[in-house]
Design a protein around this motif. Structure first.
Motif, PDB file in Angstrom:
ATOM      1  N   ASN A  88       2.572   2.592   1.978  1.00  0.00           N
ATOM      2  CA  ASN A  88       1.769   1.025   2.116  1.00  0.00           C
ATOM      3  C   ASN A  88       1.995   0.408   3.373  1.00  0.00           C
ATOM      4  O   ASN A  88       2.448   1.929   4.372  1.00  0.00           O
ATOM      5  CB  ASN A  88       1.108   0.383   1.394  1.00  0.00           C
ATOM      6  CG  ASN A  88       2.200  -1.336   1.151  1.00  0.00           C
ATOM      7  OD1 ASN A  88       3.813  -0.337   1.566  1.00  0.00           O
ATOM      8  ND2 ASN A  88       2.432  -1.435   0.291  1.00  0.00           N
ATOM      9  N   GLU A 132      -7.938  -2.080   4.444  1.00  0.00           N
ATOM     10  CA  GLU A 132      -6.290  -2.092   4.774  1.00  0.00           C
ATOM     11  C   GLU A 132      -5.588  -1.679   5.719  1.00  0.00           C
ATOM     12  O   GLU A 132      -5.090  -1.351   5.744  1.00  0.00           O
ATOM     13  CB  GLU A 132      -6.676  -1.242   3.128  1.00  0.00           C
ATOM     14  CG  GLU A 132      -4.596  -0.651   3.058  1.00  0.00           C
ATOM     15  CD  GLU A 132      -4.912   0.501   1.500  1.00  0.00           C
ATOM     16  OE1 GLU A 132      -3.868   0.504   1.504  1.00  0.00           O
ATOM     17  OE2 GLU A 132      -6.345   1.042   1.661  1.00  0.00           O
ATOM     18  N   LYS A 136      -2.430  -1.447   7.839  1.00  0.00           N
ATOM     19  CA  LYS A 136      -1.228  -0.698   9.023  1.00  0.00           C
ATOM     20  C   LYS A 136      -0.703  -0.820   9.833  1.00  0.00           C
ATOM     21  O   LYS A 136      -0.309  -0.573  10.333  1.00  0.00           O
ATOM     22  CB  LYS A 136      -1.757   0.495   7.844  1.00  0.00           C
ATOM     23  CG  LYS A 136      -1.547   0.632   6.582  1.00  0.00           C
ATOM     24  CD  LYS A 136      -2.129   2.455   6.464  1.00  0.00           C
ATOM     25  CE  LYS A 136      -1.366   2.891   4.282  1.00  0.00           C
ATOM     26  NZ  LYS A 136      -1.657   3.813   4.126  1.00  0.00           N
TER      27      LYS A 136
END
Length: 289
Positions: A88, A132, A136
């Motif tokens: 992640n 998401e 990153k």
């Protein structure tokens, strides 16, 4: 010029740039010797050289160790194929910090799920949530230790069979999140998907392509559409496999090396590539007579 600055310059300059795949220090040195201004530290090729699949079987620290040797023996910038970031956002933050410490010029992150599967295997691979993945990218940019470190966002929508609108939407979101360049990926042999994407791309952010499957299209067509950089992504390791297989079969069949000696590198070539003669000069300078 710092390698990070050199990579950013390659991505931003007007004429087309080319990065050559490298999977270890020796292939990196040969690529630089051949005139390439930048290197692509390929996840597939590094994994293959370890006898592993391109499914994140090699840990990020194992990949980093290989890349560390590459940057030690070359002066051109290295762009790491960072797959999905090995986890992640937090894994991405640590990865980017370590890459910066080891003078790696940039990282390419792809919007698939960890552990990844090679883009040329199967169809319909699931993609990461857009927000998401934007997180990153932001985490990577916030973690870089050099202002010129490059984060390239790789869009896998076309590879996964999604429509062009989805690929463009993702690319725009990644650009807004701070990506320094967009890599648009496709496995169609005619290259029409990539050409169409370039026609419709309206941002100033550089476009990077990997024509592994659509290699027959002249690269100047992409340059005319504003593509910044072409990556020859796996050709060194593929060439090595073919050459090693051919030579070793010949040696086994003939129980001799006489017939292949003229076709392989000399020992002197190895000594030059590994700086053996520089070491000899250093011995004269630093060791007692």
């Amino acid at each position: 010029m710092k390698t990070t600055t050199a990579l950013k310059t390659l991505l931003l300059k007007q004429e087309l740039s080319f990065l050559m795949e490298s999977h270890n220090a020796l292939s990196a040195r040969i690529a630089e010797e051949s005139g390439f201004e930048g290197l692509w530290a390929s996840g597939l090729s590094i994994a293959a050289s370890m006898g592993l699949t391109d499914r994140n079987e090699a840990s990020w620290t194992q990949i980093l160790e290989v890349v560390d040797f590459m940057t030690d023996c070359t002066t051109v910038p290295v762009l790491l194929d960072g797959d999905t970031g090995f986890g992640n956002f937090n894994n991405v933050r640590r990865l980017v910090k370590k890459l910066s410490q080891r003078h790696v010029a940039g990282v390419c992150l792809e919007d698939k799920l960890f552990p990844k599967t090679n883009s040329f295997i199967g169809a319909g691979q699931p993609l990461a949530d857009v927000q998401e993945f934007c997180g990153k990218i932001k985490a990577a940019k916030d973690s870089q230790l050099d202002d010129d470190f490059c984060v390239v966002a790789r869009v896998e929508a076309l590879v996964s069979g999604l429509p062009m609108e989805d690929a463009l939407m993702r690319a725009r979101a990644y650009a807004d999140a701070g990506a320094d360049a967009i890599l648009i990926h496709s496995k169609q042999s005619d290259g029409e998907e990539v050409l169409s994407f370039c026609h419709q791309w309206e941002r100033d952010i550089p476009i990077v392509i990997v024509p592994t499957k659509y290699y027959q299209i002249p690269t100047d067509r992409f340059e005319q559409l504003g593509v910044s950089t072409v990556i020859w992504a796996n050709h060194s390791v593929r060439a090595a496999i073919s050459a090693i297989r051919s030579i070793t079969r010949s040696i086994r069949q003939n129980n001799s090396v006489a017939q292949i000696e003229q076709d392989i590198a000399t020992l002197d070539d190895i000594f030059n590539l590994t700086s053996e003669y520089e070491h000899q000069k250093a011995e004269q300078k630093y060791l007692p007579a």
